[in-house]
Design a protein around this motif. Structure first.
Motif, PDB file in Angstrom:
ATOM      1  N   THR A  48       0.830  -1.205   0.000  1.00  0.00           N
ATOM      2  CA  THR A  48       0.000   0.000   0.000  1.00  0.00           C
ATOM      3  C   THR A  48       0.862   1.252   0.000  1.00  0.00           C
ATOM      4  N   ARG A  49       2.009   1.189   0.667  1.00  0.00           N
ATOM      5  CA  ARG A  49       2.901   2.347   0.747  1.00  0.00           C
ATOM      6  C   ARG A  49       4.048   2.277  -0.254  1.00  0.00           C
ATOM      7  N   SER A  50       4.072   1.252  -1.106  1.00  0.00           N
ATOM      8  CA  SER A  50       5.157   1.087  -2.083  1.00  0.00           C
ATOM      9  C   SER A  50       6.514   1.142  -1.380  1.00  0.00           C
ATOM     10  N   ARG A  51       6.653   0.369  -0.291  1.00  0.00           N
ATOM     11  CA  ARG A  51       7.845   0.490   0.541  1.00  0.00           C
ATOM     12  C   ARG A  51       8.378  -0.878   0.941  1.00  0.00           C
ATOM     13  N   LEU A  52       9.678  -1.040   0.846  1.00  0.00           N
ATOM     14  CA  LEU A  52      10.380  -2.236   1.308  1.00  0.00           C
ATOM     15  C   LEU A  52      11.230  -1.860   2.505  1.00  0.00           C
ATOM     16  N   TYR A  53      11.151  -2.663   3.577  1.00  0.00           N
ATOM     17  CA  TYR A  53      11.896  -2.411   4.807  1.00  0.00           C
ATOM     18  C   TYR A  53      12.887  -3.551   5.033  1.00  0.00           C
TER      19      TYR A  53
END
Length: 481
Positions: free
Chosen positions: A216-221
Motif C-alpha cells: 500500500t505504501r510502495s515500501r520495502l523495509y
C-alpha cells in the motif's frame, strides 16, 4: 530565455542546448504545477509556497530558463553561482538535498521548498538531475521549480502537443505524481522507533536479515536480526504489479501476498534488460500457494532498466522492483535460502515484547507438535494435521534397525538377539523461525532444523499452519534442504 522571447525574430534567438526536450519540460512543468505536485506536500504536513500567504512569500522571479535554452548574452542578467554540495558548510541543514541517496536528495528538495528556499531547491534539483538523469520524478520536480520561478500559468506549453501525445504525457505524469505521493508518505509516516512488524514472531540467530514489503505504501523495509532483536536498517521505494497484488494465476500481473524466502540470486544480464542490475528470486509458488491452486512462477525482487531510475508504483508484471543501486545493496547484504520476505498490503507495527506475548498461542502449538514428534505416538502426531496433510512417514529419519550382538565366551560364539522394541533415536530441534500471515484465515509459517541425536542426520523442515476457530492445524509440510 524570457517568456517574451517567443515574440523575437528567429535570428535573435539563441541556439538551443540539446539537454532536455523542451516539450517535456514545458508540459511537465505545467501539469505537475497544475496537479499540485508540490502542493501535495501540504496534505502531508509539509508547508509549501502554495500554502503561504502572498504577502509573506518572497517572489521567486519572473524569468524562466528552460533547460534546453541558452540565455542570450544581451538579455542575460547577473545570477549568483549555483549552490553545490562542495560549497555548503559541512554542518549545513541543507546538505541532505545535495548529497546522499537520490531519494533522500529529492526529499531534501521538498523540504527546501517547504522552508521557503526556492533558489536552493532549484540548485539542488539541477544537481540531482545532472547526477541521476534517469530519475524522471526529479526531472519533473526541477521543471516544476522552473515554472514556479517564472510564475507560469496553466495552459503554458500544452497547445503544441497533439491529442495522442497529450494523453500519453498525462498518463506518465499521473504515474510520477503517484510516485511522489508515495515517497512523501514514507517521509511523513515513518515507523515509530523500536517497533517491528507483528508478522515476524521468532527469528533464530542464524537468520541475519528479514525483509517486509508494504504494498500500500510502495515500501520495502530491511531489518537486521541482532542480539537485541530486529532493527530497521533501511527502507526503499518499490513498484509492484500493474494490476496490484494478491496473485492467483499466471500472467495476471499481480504481486503475490504471503511469506516467502529468497531462493536464488541472479546477476546482471541473465534475465534481460528489464531486470536491471540483477534479481533475487522468491520461492513462489510455495507449498501454501500450491495448496490454494495459485499458479505462475518467476517472482523476483529485481532492478529497473538502466535507462531509468525507478518505475511507477504499479508497473511490473508481478515482481517487486526497486532502483538498481538499492537492489545491489540488498543482494550484497542478505543471504539466500534463509532470508524471509513478507509481502503484505499493510505492515502492522508493534513493540517487540508485546508482539511475542500476543502470539503465545502460536508458539504453544509449535511446542506441542515438537513434543509429540519426539515420541512414538503416531496417532497423536497425525492429530496436528488436516486430513491428507500428514506426511506418509515421520518427518525425521528413523533410527537404523538394531543389529544382533555377537560375543565370544571361552572360545564359543554367542549371539544376543536385538531387543523386540528398538529404542527411538532422540530428536532435537533448532533454528526455529515463526512468521504469521492473514489471508482468509490466519496462517503461520514455521521453519526449523530437526536432528537425530545418535545418527546425527539433519533436515530443515517448513510447515504451513492455519487457524480454524481456536485450533491450529498443519495444512502443508515439506523439506527445505
Amino acid at each position: 530565455m524570457t517568456m517574451a522571447d517567443d515574440a523575437l525574430p528567429a535570428s535573435s534567438k539563441a541556439p538551443r542546448r540539446p539537454r532536455w526536450q523542451r516539450t517535456a519540460v514545458a508540459v511537465g512543468s505545467l501539469v505537475v504545477a497544475g496537479a499540485g505536485l508540490l502542493a501535495s506536500t501540504e496534505l502531508h504536513g509539509i508547508p509549501t509556497p502554495h500554502a503561504t500567504p502572498e504577502a509573506a512569500r518572497a517572489p521567486i522571479g519572473a524569468v524562466i530558463a528552460l533547460a534546453d535554452d541558452a540565455i542570450p548574452p544581451s538579455r542575460a542578467r547577473a545570477l549568483p553561482e549555483p549552490t553545490t554540495a562542495a560549497s555548503l558548510p559541512k554542518d549545513s541543514p541543507f546538505a541532505g538535498a545535495f548529497k546522499g541517496s537520490p531519494e533522500n536528495r529529492l526529499i531534501g528538495i521538498y523540504r527546501l521548498v517547504g522552508q521557503q528556499h526556492p533558489e536552493l531547491a532549484l540548485d539542488a534539483a539541477a544537481s540531482l538531475t545532472h547526477d541521476v538523469p534517469g530519475f524522471k520524478l526529479a526531472q519533473l520536480v526541477y521543471a516544476d521549480l522552473l515554472t514556479a520561478r517564472s510564475g507560469g500559468t496553466p495552459g503554458f506549453g500544452v497547445a503544441g502537443a497533439d491529442a495522442a501525445a497529450s494523453a500519453g504525457v498525462r498518463a506518465e505524469l499521473a504515474d510520477l505524481r503517484e510516485e511522489a505521493v508515495q515517497r512523501l508518505r514514507a517521509l511523513q509516516e515513518r515507523p515509530p522507533e523500536g517497533l517491528v512488524p507483528a508478522e515476524f514472531i521468532v527469528l533464530p540467530k542464524a537468520v541475519h536479515h528479514a525483509i517486509a514489503v508494504d504494498t500500500t505504501r510502495s515500501r520495502l523495509y530491511l531489518f537486521e536480526n541482532g542480539p537485541k532483536g530486529l532493527r530497521l536498517v533501511s527502507d526503499h521505494y518499490v513498484s509492484v504489479g500493474k494490476q496490484g497484488v494478491d496473485k492467483t494465476v499466471e500472467g495476471d500481473q499481480r504481486t503475490p501476498l504471503g511469506v516467502y524466502f529468497v531462493s536464488d540470486r541472479v546477476g546482471k544480464g541473465s534475465l534481460g534488460e528489464a531486470f536491471g542490475a540483477g534479481a533475487m528470486q522468491l520461492n513462489y509458488p510455495n507449498l501454501f500457494d500450491q495448496l490454494h491452486g495459485r499458479t505462475g512462477s518467476g517472482i523476483y525482487l529485481h532492478g529497473v532498466p538502466f535507462s531509468t531510475y525507478s518505475r511507477p508504483p504499479k508497473d511490473s508484471d508481478g515482481c517487486v522492483t526497486l532502483a538498481n543501486d538499492e537492489l545491489l545493496m540488498l543482494m550484497n547484504t542478505v543471504p539466500i535460502h534463509d532470508t524471509p520476505v513478507i509481502i503484505t498490503k499493510q505492515i502492522h507495527w508493534v513493540a517487540d515484547d508485546p508482539a511475542r506475548g500476543r502470539h503465545a498461542g502460536i508458539l504453544e502449538a509449535v511446542d506441542r507438535w515438537q513434543a509429540v514428534r519426539s515420541g512414538d505416538d503416531r496417532a497423536a502426531l497425525d492429530a496436528f494435521y488436516l486430513p491428507g496433510a500428514a506426511p506418509d512417514t515421520p518427518a525425521a529419519p528413523s533410527a537404523p534397525p538394531p543389529q544382533p550382538i555377537v560375543t565370544w565366551v571361552h572360545g564359543k560364539r554367542q549371539v544376543v538377539p536385538p531387543p523386540a522394541v528398538p529404542p527411538r533415536d532422540p530428536v532435537a530441534f533448532d533454528n526455529l523461525s515463526v512468521m504469521t500471515w492473514s489471508d482468509d484465515k490466519q496462517t503461520m509459517v514455521v521453519t526449523f532444523s530437526e536432528r537425530s541425536t545418535r545418527s546425527r542426520r539433519e533436515a530443515t523442515l517448513r510447515q504451513y499452519w492455519e487457524r480454524d476457530a481456536s485450533t491450529w492445524k498443519i495444512v502443508a509440510e515439506g523439506t527445505v534442504r
